[in-house]
Scaffold this motif. Sequence first.
Motif, PDB file in Angstrom:
ATOM      1  N   THR A  25      -3.200 -12.685  13.900  1.00 42.29           N
ATOM      2  CA  THR A  25      -4.081 -13.241  13.218  1.00 42.29           C
ATOM      3  C   THR A  25      -4.942 -12.554  12.176  1.00 42.29           C
ATOM      4  O   THR A  25      -6.162 -13.394  10.988  1.00 42.29           O
ATOM      5  N   ARG A  26      -4.784 -11.676  11.793  1.00 41.32           N
ATOM      6  CA  ARG A  26      -5.737 -10.828  11.008  1.00 41.32           C
ATOM      7  C   ARG A  26      -4.848  -9.749  10.460  1.00 41.32           C
ATOM      8  O   ARG A  26      -4.528  -8.768  10.916  1.00 41.32           O
ATOM      9  N   VAL A  27      -5.511  -9.204   9.395  1.00 39.78           N
ATOM     10  CA  VAL A  27      -4.894  -7.787   8.287  1.00 39.78           C
ATOM     11  C   VAL A  27      -6.217  -7.650   7.854  1.00 39.78           C
ATOM     12  O   VAL A  27      -7.020  -7.757   7.063  1.00 39.78           O
ATOM     13  N   ALA A  28      -6.423  -6.180   7.793  1.00 38.98           N
ATOM     14  CA  ALA A  28      -7.399  -5.243   6.912  1.00 38.98           C
ATOM     15  C   ALA A  28      -6.463  -4.321   6.418  1.00 38.98           C
ATOM     16  O   ALA A  28      -5.713  -3.737   6.055  1.00 38.98           O
ATOM     17  N   LEU A  29      -7.120  -4.914   4.827  1.00 37.90           N
ATOM     18  CA  LEU A  29      -6.195  -4.043   4.064  1.00 37.90           C
ATOM     19  C   LEU A  29      -7.441  -2.930   3.181  1.00 37.90           C
ATOM     20  O   LEU A  29      -8.817  -3.290   2.873  1.00 37.90           O
ATOM     21  N   GLU A  30      -7.022  -1.473   3.464  1.00 37.59           N
ATOM     22  CA  GLU A  30      -7.500  -1.097   2.972  1.00 37.59           C
ATOM     23  C   GLU A  30      -7.225  -0.443   0.857  1.00 37.59           C
ATOM     24  O   GLU A  30      -6.416  -0.006   0.560  1.00 37.59           O
ATOM     25  N   THR A  31      -8.290  -0.718   0.660  1.00 34.34           N
ATOM     26  CA  THR A  31      -8.187  -0.318  -1.006  1.00 34.34           C
ATOM     27  C   THR A  31      -9.255   1.010  -1.419  1.00 34.34           C
ATOM     28  O   THR A  31     -10.431   1.400  -0.071  1.00 34.34           O
ATOM     29  N   LEU A  32      -9.394   1.142  -2.198  1.00 31.12           N
ATOM     30  CA  LEU A  32     -10.343   2.590  -2.291  1.00 31.12           C
ATOM     31  C   LEU A  32     -11.945   1.867  -2.467  1.00 31.12           C
ATOM     32  O   LEU A  32     -12.603   2.399  -2.718  1.00 31.12           O
ATOM     33  N   THR A  33     -12.278   0.692  -3.490  1.00 30.26           N
ATOM     34  CA  THR A  33     -13.167  -0.224  -3.223  1.00 30.26           C
ATOM     35  C   THR A  33     -13.910  -0.970  -2.139  1.00 30.26           C
ATOM     36  O   THR A  33     -15.147  -1.051  -1.927  1.00 30.26           O
ATOM     37  N   ALA A  34     -12.821  -0.885  -1.232  1.00 34.41           N
ATOM     38  CA  ALA A  34     -12.959  -2.284  -0.406  1.00 34.41           C
ATOM     39  C   ALA A  34     -12.102  -2.330   0.970  1.00 34.41           C
ATOM     40  O   ALA A  34     -11.315  -2.363   1.045  1.00 34.41           O
ATOM     41  N   GLU A  35     -12.687  -2.837   1.888  1.00 35.52           N
ATOM     42  CA  GLU A  35     -11.818  -2.716   3.183  1.00 35.52           C
ATOM     43  C   GLU A  35     -12.001  -4.408   3.189  1.00 35.52           C
ATOM     44  O   GLU A  35     -13.012  -5.459   3.224  1.00 35.52           O
ATOM     45  N   VAL A  36     -10.409  -5.120   3.160  1.00 39.75           N
ATOM     46  CA  VAL A  36     -11.210  -6.635   2.887  1.00 39.75           C
ATOM     47  C   VAL A  36      -9.635  -7.223   3.667  1.00 39.75           C
ATOM     48  O   VAL A  36      -8.447  -7.161   4.298  1.00 39.75           O
ATOM     49  N   ASN A  37     -10.525  -8.322   4.697  1.00 46.52           N
ATOM     50  CA  ASN A  37     -10.373  -8.676   6.150  1.00 46.52           C
ATOM     51  C   ASN A  37      -9.371 -10.615   5.680  1.00 46.52           C
ATOM     52  O   ASN A  37     -10.199 -11.149   5.009  1.00 46.52           O
ATOM     53  N   TYR A  88       2.011 -10.438   5.250  1.00 41.38           N
ATOM     54  CA  TYR A  88       2.120  -8.949   5.522  1.00 41.38           C
ATOM     55  C   TYR A  88       2.914  -8.231   7.028  1.00 41.38           C
ATOM     56  O   TYR A  88       3.204  -7.070   6.626  1.00 41.38           O
ATOM     57  N   LEU A  89       2.740  -9.139   7.381  1.00 40.99           N
ATOM     58  CA  LEU A  89       3.715  -9.049   8.268  1.00 40.99           C
ATOM     59  C   LEU A  89       4.975  -8.950   8.536  1.00 40.99           C
ATOM     60  O   LEU A  89       6.582  -8.066   9.337  1.00 40.99           O
ATOM     61  N   ARG A  90       5.565  -9.510   6.928  1.00 42.19           N
ATOM     62  CA  ARG A  90       7.278  -9.538   7.084  1.00 42.19           C
ATOM     63  C   ARG A  90       6.918  -8.155   6.400  1.00 42.19           C
ATOM     64  O   ARG A  90       8.317  -7.438   6.026  1.00 42.19           O
ATOM     65  N   ALA A  91       6.341  -7.479   5.572  1.00 40.56           N
ATOM     66  CA  ALA A  91       6.040  -6.219   4.396  1.00 40.56           C
ATOM     67  C   ALA A  91       6.100  -5.293   5.305  1.00 40.56           C
ATOM     68  O   ALA A  91       7.350  -4.344   5.318  1.00 40.56           O
ATOM     69  N   PHE A  92       5.526  -5.603   6.709  1.00 46.32           N
ATOM     70  CA  PHE A  92       5.362  -4.450   7.943  1.00 46.32           C
ATOM     71  C   PHE A  92       6.988  -4.240   7.861  1.00 46.32           C
ATOM     72  O   PHE A  92       7.516  -3.318   8.634  1.00 46.32           O
ATOM     73  N   ALA A  93       7.325  -5.614   9.258  1.00 48.29           N
ATOM     74  CA  ALA A  93       9.434  -5.144   9.637  1.00 48.29           C
ATOM     75  C   ALA A  93      10.311  -5.076   8.439  1.00 48.29           C
ATOM     76  O   ALA A  93      11.248  -4.229   8.745  1.00 48.29           O
ATOM     77  N   GLU A  94       9.965  -5.122   7.290  1.00 53.44           N
ATOM     78  CA  GLU A  94      10.553  -4.698   6.423  1.00 53.44           C
ATOM     79  C   GLU A  94      10.277  -2.818   6.238  1.00 53.44           C
ATOM     80  O   GLU A  94      11.599  -1.985   5.867  1.00 53.44           O
ATOM     81  N   LEU A  95       9.217  -2.779   5.649  1.00 53.88           N
ATOM     82  CA  LEU A  95       9.261  -1.209   5.940  1.00 53.88           C
ATOM     83  C   LEU A  95       9.368  -0.488   7.149  1.00 53.88           C
ATOM     84  O   LEU A  95      10.504   0.848   7.319  1.00 53.88           O
ATOM     85  N   SER A  96       9.338  -0.868   8.382  1.00 54.77           N
ATOM     86  CA  SER A  96       9.795  -0.382   9.428  1.00 54.77           C
ATOM     87  C   SER A  96      11.636  -0.322   9.956  1.00 54.77           C
ATOM     88  O   SER A  96      11.781   0.566  10.069  1.00 54.77           O
TER      89      SER A  96
END
Length: 283
Positions: free
Chosen positions: A231-243, A253-261
Motif C-alpha cells: 500500500t505504500r512505498v517510502a523513497l529516500e532521496t537527498l532532499t526528501a522522503e517521498v511517500n 516499485y514492487l516489480r523492481a524489488f522482485a527483479e532486484l531480488s
Amino acid sequence: MPQSPLSTAQAARAALASRLDGIRRDAGLTGQDLAARCGWHKSKASRIARARTTPSDSDIRAWCAACGAEDQAADLIAASRTAESMYVQWQEIHRDGMRRVHESTVPLYERTTHFRVYASNVLPGMLQTAKYATGVLRSITSFQGTPDDVAEAVRARMDRSRVVYEGNHRFALLVEEAVLHYRVCDGPDLAGQLRYLREVMVRPNVSLGIIPFGARRTVWPLEAFYAFDDTRVALETLTAEVNMTAPGEVRTYLRAFAELSRMAVHGAPARDLMAKAMNAALS
C-alpha cells in the motif's frame, strides 16, 4: 542541483494536473465541456489543468467520471494526496530533529506485516545497531544542519526496530554489496554491525539478500526505498522522503524489488560477502 522539497511537491502537483488534462483530451472534451458535465464554473477545469487549483478527491472522481475514466480515479486520488503531503512532511522532518520522526512512524511499522526494503546507501534502519545508527544519524544532522538530538533519535530508532522480534512481521531486505563497506562509523563498529546482520538473517521472519558487485544488472541501482505491505512505498532521496501510495507507483516499485531480488545472493554466499566486508572493516 537537487530539487528543494517545495519544488518536488510542485512538480508532483504539475504531473497530476497533466495526467488529468490528458484524460480530458483522450475523451475528446474541451475544458468547457468538462466543466459543464461536472457542474462547475467554466474556469475551474482550466485552473485544475494548469495546477493553479488543487483538486479535491470528489473533484478527481467527477473529472474521471465525466471522461469515462472512472477506473483511474483511485490512482489519481492517491497521487494527489502524496503530492499534497510532500512539503508538509519536510517541514515536520526538519523542525526539531529526528527523534520525533522515528516515533511518529512506529504505528506504521507496527501495522505492517510485510516489509520489502532495498538499500543502496546504508543498511536498513530496522537492522542497524546503536553504534551504526549513531554514525548514520550524526552524518545526516551535520549535513542538513538540523537540531542535534542524535542520542534520542538513536534510542527511538532502536525502539521502533523491535518489530523485527515482536508481532507478526516479515522482512525481505536487499542490500547492495557496496553498502557493507561504507564507513558510516568506525571500523570496529562497522564490523559489529555486520556480525549483527549475520545473526539476525537466520531468523525465520527475515530474508536478507546481497546484490554482489559483479551481478548482471537487469535493474540499475536505485535510491533506497521501503515498501510497507502493498500500500505504500517510502523513497529516500537527498532532499526528501517521498511517500507514494498511488497503486500504479507502488506496483512499479514492487516489480523492481522482485527483479532486484533475482540478482541477489542469500544464505552462505551472502554470509561470505559479509565476512569479506568485516575483514576489510578491521584491516
